[in-house]
Design a protein around this motif. Structure first.
Motif, short mmCIF file in Angstrom:
data_model
loop_
_atom_site.label_atom_id
_atom_site.label_comp_id
_atom_site.label_asym_id
_atom_site.label_seq_id
_atom_site.Cartn_x
_atom_site.Cartn_y
_atom_site.Cartn_z
N LEU A 133 0.91 -1.10 0.00
CA LEU A 133 0.32 0.55 -0.09
C LEU A 133 0.05 1.39 0.01
O LEU A 133 2.05 1.26 0.93
N THR A 134 0.44 2.05 -0.46
CA THR A 134 1.08 3.33 -0.73
C THR A 134 0.31 4.30 -0.90
O THR A 134 -0.48 5.03 -1.81
N LEU A 135 0.86 5.37 0.26
CA LEU A 135 -0.19 7.03 -0.47
C LEU A 135 0.86 8.23 -0.64
O LEU A 135 2.08 8.26 -0.23
N HIS A 136 1.21 8.85 -2.27
CA HIS A 136 1.99 9.72 -2.95
C HIS A 136 1.32 11.26 -1.53
O HIS A 136 -0.09 11.42 -2.17
N LEU A 137 2.05 11.02 -0.77
CA LEU A 137 1.54 13.00 -0.76
C LEU A 137 0.71 14.05 -0.94
O LEU A 137 0.48 14.72 -0.43
#
Length: 223
Positions: A133-137
């Motif tokens: 899971l990746t969240l791009h700020l």
């Protein structure tokens, strides 16, 4: 930093603009929601400070449209509507922050600086991640196993908070007060509802499950 201030009270608009320009920010103004929306969409702004009770188009609707068209844009709602229901609507519309009138200019300045750091000091490649899971700020894009996941503003804020505290149990009070700046009501299940929404999107069709309930304490994000 380039700021668009959308505020129909002329004296307040002038006061805020002069204060921000005195701190070195570049500020443009609009006095109704429709003009503010048009300017925001065609201008290269870092932040929009947006009143809610605007002529032509109210601030909540402007915020919703901007969040769809410009997901990377920082939005601060500035309004006399300080009730929990209004704050909920504002955050659900996609606002990053919500400041109630009357306010001290120094508090506004602190929030402006915090939003700038959140969106720009992070840099275009800054991410938060756990497992796949990746969240791009900067772009506010979320992916799991390479698949994009569409989140509402409130779901995104909740996931960001869990990722920032991954491995640590966060309580419902923590989430209510630190994610949405709302006083926690023990008679409501709103936090549990949004945890359920988030689980459906990031856990239901994937393994391993990442959001875990710690009975009597809260929630934790971990593999």
């Amino acid at each position: 930093m380039k700021i668009l201030l959308v505020e129909d009270e002329a004296k307040l608009s002038s006061f805020v603009r002069k204060g921000l320009e005195g701190e070195g920010y570049w500020v443009e103004t609009a006095f109704d929601g429709q003009l503010g929306l048009s300017m925001a969409l065609r201008g290269d702004y870092d932040l929009v400070i947006l009143d809610v009770s605007l002529p032509q188009l109210n601030g909540f609707e402007v915020c919703r449209r901007l969040r769809v068209e410009l997901p990377q844009l920082a939005i601060l709602l500035l309004t006399a509507l300080g009730g929990i229901g209004h704050k909920t609507e504002g955050y659900d519309a996609g606002a990053d922050d919500y400041l109630v009138k009357p306010f001290e200019f120094q508090e506004l300045l602190l929030r402006v600086r915090a939003l700038y750091r959140r969106y720009h000091d992070a840099g275009p490649g800054r991410t938060l991640s756990v497992a796949d899971l990746t969240l791009h700020l900067t772009t506010k894009r979320v992916e799991r196993a390479g698949r994009p996941i569409a989140l509402t503003a409130r779901e995104y804020a909740l996931l960001e908070y869990l990722l920032l505290n991954q491995g640590h149990v966060v309580s419902r009070v923590d989430i209510a007060e630190k994610v949405w700046e709302l006083k926690f009501d023990t008679n409501t299940n709103v936090i549990d509802v949004y945890i359920t929404y988030l689980r459906r999107k990031i856990d239901k069709d994937f393994a391993p499950k990442l959001i875990h309930t710690v009975v009597g304490m809260g929630y934790v994000l971990r593999e």
